[in-house]
Design a protein around this motif. Structure first.
Motif, mmCIF file in Angstrom:
data_model
loop_
_atom_site.group_PDB
_atom_site.id
_atom_site.type_symbol
_atom_site.label_atom_id
_atom_site.label_comp_id
_atom_site.label_asym_id
_atom_site.label_seq_id
_atom_site.Cartn_x
_atom_site.Cartn_y
_atom_site.Cartn_z
ATOM 1 N N ARG A 101 -4.425 1.125 11.179
ATOM 2 C CA ARG A 101 -3.361 1.860 10.619
ATOM 3 C C ARG A 101 -1.951 1.288 11.131
ATOM 4 O O ARG A 101 -1.123 1.220 10.074
ATOM 5 C CB ARG A 101 -3.530 3.800 11.322
ATOM 6 N N ILE A 130 -1.386 -1.816 8.940
ATOM 7 C CA ILE A 130 -0.924 -1.651 7.482
ATOM 8 C C ILE A 130 0.297 -1.350 7.473
ATOM 9 O O ILE A 130 1.359 -1.763 6.650
ATOM 10 C CB ILE A 130 -1.896 -0.636 6.852
ATOM 11 N N ALA A 140 -7.368 -1.876 2.588
ATOM 12 C CA ALA A 140 -6.052 -1.574 3.153
ATOM 13 C C ALA A 140 -5.824 -0.218 3.060
ATOM 14 O O ALA A 140 -5.179 0.390 4.155
ATOM 15 C CB ALA A 140 -4.868 -2.522 2.332
ATOM 16 N N GLU A 141 -6.179 0.502 2.009
ATOM 17 C CA GLU A 141 -6.044 2.017 1.740
ATOM 18 C C GLU A 141 -6.687 2.767 2.804
ATOM 19 O O GLU A 141 -6.323 3.653 3.660
ATOM 20 C CB GLU A 141 -6.284 2.499 0.443
ATOM 21 N N ILE A 198 -6.440 -9.678 5.767
ATOM 22 C CA ILE A 198 -5.737 -8.119 5.821
ATOM 23 C C ILE A 198 -6.447 -7.448 7.087
ATOM 24 O O ILE A 198 -5.571 -6.607 7.844
ATOM 25 C CB ILE A 198 -6.309 -7.430 4.499
ATOM 26 N N ILE A 203 0.838 -1.342 -0.139
ATOM 27 C CA ILE A 203 0.062 0.146 0.143
ATOM 28 C C ILE A 203 0.943 1.278 0.174
ATOM 29 O O ILE A 203 1.777 1.226 0.515
ATOM 30 C CB ILE A 203 -0.822 -0.056 1.274
ATOM 31 N N ALA A 208 -5.107 2.340 6.536
ATOM 32 C CA ALA A 208 -3.985 3.097 6.211
ATOM 33 C C ALA A 208 -4.102 4.604 6.636
ATOM 34 O O ALA A 208 -3.472 5.340 7.162
ATOM 35 C CB ALA A 208 -3.015 3.282 4.781
ATOM 36 N N PHE A 230 1.412 3.823 1.922
ATOM 37 C CA PHE A 230 1.070 4.072 3.047
ATOM 38 C C PHE A 230 1.063 5.719 3.099
ATOM 39 O O PHE A 230 0.122 6.291 4.018
ATOM 40 C CB PHE A 230 1.952 3.445 3.799
ATOM 41 N N PHE A 278 1.827 -4.116 5.610
ATOM 42 C CA PHE A 278 1.227 -3.895 4.222
ATOM 43 C C PHE A 278 2.070 -2.493 3.397
ATOM 44 O O PHE A 278 1.647 -2.343 2.279
ATOM 45 C CB PHE A 278 -0.290 -3.933 4.168
ATOM 46 N N SER A 279 3.053 -1.878 4.273
ATOM 47 C CA SER A 279 3.554 -0.645 3.676
ATOM 48 C C SER A 279 4.219 -1.244 2.411
ATOM 49 O O SER A 279 4.856 -2.323 2.372
ATOM 50 C CB SER A 279 4.074 -0.003 4.273
#
Length: 396
Positions: free
Chosen positions: A367, A370, A309-310, A329, A194, A313, A196, A374-375
């Motif tokens: 946040r 992520i 996911a966004e 996720i 993502i 974030a 981020f 996931f960043s």
């Protein structure tokens, strides 16, 4: 034979891993955004050299990614107005010439359509071929034309056998693809990264005023194609139930698609038009994320859930359906409901609307989750290991 032998000797001496990313789509799509975020994630690693082939409109249509990659990547454009056979042929020729001249180690794409020519190129150079997979092609191909279905089947039968490594975007999708015996030895997995910072630092910049949502009204957001798989109808029916108990709630739908007219009619039938906004397609999704209080995803099929996911974030509490890769996720940083369960979704919406502290806690937890896993940077670290492992035997 001598050329191949000499090329391998040269690679043993090279310190860099040279990656060629293929981005064939003119407009931003989930799979290609994921690939670009991967490139961003490895861009600060001095052992990586990044090359990207894109359509000529890349700087305009992928502006955020162009700005982040223009200093660290070599970008090559293919100029064709229509993405027909000549476009794909030109793309393959450009990839071959570039791979040959730059001694590319790995070609990485998310496009099934071009697997056969890329596979042949990788055998000739030689290089490794990686496919990032965002869904089950055999399930998803039925929404395409007959010609495109034939292309997908051809690449499935032949192209997939030429791939060295397949990276499904979730553990769930990996398990789905493992049902095909000829793929099992090629499967690993890599969550989509993502952007981020883009969503963490986003500001609404007057978006509520622009779309007519009062500043103090709770805003529940969903983003995606207006397509049956996204099941926006369930979102609207749950909105109708929610408004009965929370009369100042607003529901914003960002995206466009074949069902828009039908969904607008359903909104009128449910008598909630005063509470619902259809924005159409937008490039500035991060502004909506920043302005929203709750994010909802009602998909009935979702191998990953990039927009979820966004939203996480952006620090938003999320409600998702318990399908595909979304539960892995979200983890315990959001609420899950069964797909097409209108009552459960409405109950979850009301639960968050009534409890500001719960919204805050889930948003913070989302946040943190992520950023940690996931960043672009965190996924990039794993991707560097994957690249290194794939080339390890060749370079020993």
């Amino acid at each position: 034979m001598n050329y191949m032998k000499n090329k391998r000797v040269t690679r043993k001496k090279e310190k860099h891993i040279k990656i060629l990313y293929i981005i064939p789509s003119k407009t931003p799509t989930g799979p290609h955004i994921a690939i670009l975020n991967m490139a961003i994630g490895i861009s600060k690693n001095l052992k990586m050299k990044i090359f990207i082939i894109t359509p000529k409109s890349f700087e305009l249509n992928y502006k955020n990614y162009y700005e982040k990659l223009r200093e660290s990547a070599s970008i090559y454009e293919v100029s064709f107005k229509k993405q027909g056979i000549l476009y794909w042929l030109s793309l393959a020729i450009k990839a071959f010439k570039l791979a040959l001249s730059k001694h590319i180690d790995i070609i990485h794409t998310a496009s099934l359509k071009i697997l056969i020519p890329l596979g042949v190129i990788c055998k000739l150079i030689p290089a490794k071929l990686i496919l990032s997979l965002e869904g089950n092609p055999l399930y998803e191909m039925f929404e395409f034309s007959l010609f495109n279905r034939m292309i997908i089947i051809l690449n499935w039968v032949i192209g997939m056998r030429l791939v060295d490594l397949i990276l499904p975007c979730s553990k769930w999708l990996k398990s789905e693809m493992a049902q095909y015996p000829f793929l099992q030895d090629k499967l690993s997995f890599l969550h989509n990264p993502i952007d981020f910072e883009r969503f963490q630092n986003a500001k609404p910049r007057g978006i509520r005023q622009e779309i007519g949502v009062p500043e103090k009204a709770p805003m529940i957001l969903t983003v995606g194609r207006l397509h049956p798989v996204k099941d926006i109808e369930t979102f609207l029916k749950a909105a109708e139930k929610t408004v009965k108990h929370h009369k100042n709630a607003w529901f914003v739908i960002v995206g466009d698609g074949p069902l828009r007219k039908n969904l607008e009619n359903i909104t009128k039938q449910l008598k909630i038009s005063k509470h619902v906004v259809f924005t159409g397609f937008r490039h500035d999704v991060e502004r909506f994320m920043a302005a929203a209080d709750i994010y909802v995803m009602t998909s009935v099929y979702e191998p990953f859930g990039l927009v979820v996911a966004e939203a996480m974030a952006a620090g938003k509490p999320v409600i998702v359906t318990n399908v595909g890769g979304m539960p892995e996720i979200v983890g315990d940083a959001g609420l899950t409901v069964d797909a097409r369960d209108v009552d459960a979704l409405a109950e979850a919406m009301l639960k968050l609307l009534k409890d500001e502290e719960l919204r805050r806690k889930l948003g913070e937890k989302a946040r943190e989750r992520i950023e940690k896993s996931f960043s672009a940077e965190s996924v990039g670290e794993r991707l560097v290991q994957i690249y290194g492992s794939l080339l390890k035997d060749e370079r020993q």
